[in-house]
Design a protein around this motif. Structure first.
Motif, short mmCIF file in Angstrom:
data_model
loop_
_atom_site.label_atom_id
_atom_site.label_comp_id
_atom_site.label_asym_id
_atom_site.label_seq_id
_atom_site.Cartn_x
_atom_site.Cartn_y
_atom_site.Cartn_z
N ASN A 27 -15.87 -53.93 -99.68
CA ASN A 27 -15.74 -53.84 -98.03
C ASN A 27 -17.24 -53.43 -97.75
OD1 ASN A 27 -13.17 -54.15 -98.42
ND2 ASN A 27 -12.88 -51.94 -98.08
N HIS A 28 -18.27 -52.58 -98.26
CA HIS A 28 -19.27 -52.41 -97.79
C HIS A 28 -20.42 -53.38 -97.75
CE1 HIS A 28 -18.12 -48.21 -97.48
NE2 HIS A 28 -18.80 -48.14 -96.77
N TYR A 29 -20.28 -54.30 -98.91
CA TYR A 29 -20.98 -55.60 -98.76
C TYR A 29 -20.90 -56.27 -97.34
CZ TYR A 29 -22.82 -60.23 -99.56
OH TYR A 29 -23.29 -61.53 -99.26
N PHE A 61 -21.36 -46.95 -85.64
CA PHE A 61 -21.29 -48.47 -85.82
C PHE A 61 -20.68 -49.13 -86.73
CE2 PHE A 61 -23.56 -52.91 -86.61
CZ PHE A 61 -22.95 -53.41 -85.47
N GLU A 62 -21.15 -48.50 -87.95
CA GLU A 62 -20.53 -48.75 -89.30
C GLU A 62 -19.09 -48.78 -89.39
OE1 GLU A 62 -22.33 -46.92 -92.83
OE2 GLU A 62 -20.33 -47.09 -94.17
N GLU A 63 -18.54 -47.59 -88.82
CA GLU A 63 -16.84 -47.50 -88.87
C GLU A 63 -16.47 -48.80 -87.89
OE1 GLU A 63 -15.70 -45.46 -90.85
OE2 GLU A 63 -17.63 -44.84 -91.19
N LEU A 64 -17.10 -49.21 -86.67
CA LEU A 64 -16.61 -50.32 -85.99
C LEU A 64 -16.45 -51.40 -87.07
CD1 LEU A 64 -18.37 -49.55 -82.73
CD2 LEU A 64 -15.96 -49.91 -83.07
N CYS A 65 -17.66 -51.73 -87.69
CA CYS A 65 -17.92 -52.82 -88.48
C CYS A 65 -16.70 -52.76 -89.55
CB CYS A 65 -19.20 -52.96 -89.23
SG CYS A 65 -20.48 -53.07 -88.32
N HIS A 66 -16.17 -51.49 -90.00
CA HIS A 66 -15.17 -51.33 -90.94
C HIS A 66 -13.88 -52.08 -90.25
CE1 HIS A 66 -16.27 -49.58 -94.65
NE2 HIS A 66 -17.22 -48.61 -94.01
N LEU A 67 -13.81 -51.66 -89.05
CA LEU A 67 -12.49 -52.37 -88.47
C LEU A 67 -12.47 -53.78 -88.44
CD1 LEU A 67 -11.65 -49.88 -85.50
CD2 LEU A 67 -10.64 -50.03 -87.30
#
Ligand SMILES: [Zn+2]
Length: 256
Positions: free
Chosen positions: A116-118, A68-74
């Motif tokens: 980005n992580h924020y 899910f984190e990777e999806l949020c990155h997109l």
């Protein structure tokens, strides 16, 4: 992840021959070019990371949260992870003009990932606050403040220029501030009791870490530098534009 096949398939998929794969073993990463996004997951690395987390009981939920984190990155990349604001390139030019491009690139990449992580964490805590807390509560525990200080002083014995060492220290401070801001936004009423405790632990260890940064910054960068950094508004982390513009101003006022 360092297999040349990974790099080649990434380049072909996103049609960009300058793309590179991460140099460190990461369980997963997301990249995008011209509205095409790609998530790569490396099961071997993911399992290695999972093995280290003896506190995790629900491995399925842990893995799902990672994806899910990777999806949020997109989402955060808005269709193209290579596009950066002018202030980002101004910082890049600053290091180039000092012949410190390689060390500067490392700092800039770090600032960019943290920023980005924020955005990514803010999305994650909205939907899966419990899973996020379970996964991230040890954020500041990978390293003790004492170990950090030791590593910091080791750098001063190496050939790395002071401005780079201080810029790293300020970057680490910004990271701690941004994670603490995210932690503050978690809606406690949505958390299971055990996760409330973990969230408190995250905040507590984060504050201890900030105190360590404060003492090092006040000693080396300047007495008022820490209060200048910690007085920055949370909103600077919201977009790359606002973030790098603030970083550039900060770097100028602190002579970094
Ligand atoms: Zn991430």
């Amino acid at each position: 992840v360092t297999d040349p096949k990974v790099r080649d398939s990434l380049r072909n998929l996103l049609n960009d021959q300058n793309l590179d794969n991460p140099k460190d073993p990461v369980p997963a990463f997301a990249q995008s070019r011209k509205n095409i996004g790609c998530i790569m997951v490396f099961m071997k690395h993911l399992q290695e990371f999972t093995r280290k987390r003896t506190d995790i009981t629900d491995i399925g939920a842990y893995h799902k949260n990672w994806i899910f984190e990777e999806l949020c990155h997109l989402v955060e990349q808005k269709g193209d992870s290579s596009i950066q604001p002018d202030s980002y390139w101004a910082l890049w030019k600053l290091y180039k003009s000092r012949n410190l491009l390689q060390l500067g690139n490392e700092i800039i990449a770090r600032l960019d990932t943290d920023r980005n992580h924020y955005e990514v964490y803010s999305m994650m805590i909205e939907v899966y606050p419990n899973d996020w807390v379970k996964r991230c509560w040890r954020y500041f525990m990978e390293e003790t403040p004492e170990h950090y200080e030791h590593k910091y002083h080791q750098q001063q014995k190496s050939k790395v220029p002071d401005i780079v060492i201080y810029a790293r220290l300020v970057t680490d401070t910004l990271r701690a501030l941004n994670v603490l801001y995210v932690a503050k936004k978690v809606q406690r009423e949505k958390l299971l009791d055990e996760n409330k405790e973990l969230l408190d632990k995250l905040v507590e260890t984060g504050k201890l870490r900030l105190e360590k940064y404060r003492s090092l910054i006040e000693k080396d960068v300047g007495f008022s530098a820490f209060s200048l950094i910690s007085s920055l508004d949370e909103s600077i982390f919201k977009t790359s534009e606002s973030f790098f513009k603030t970083v550039l101003d900060l770097w100028k006022s602190l002579y970094l």
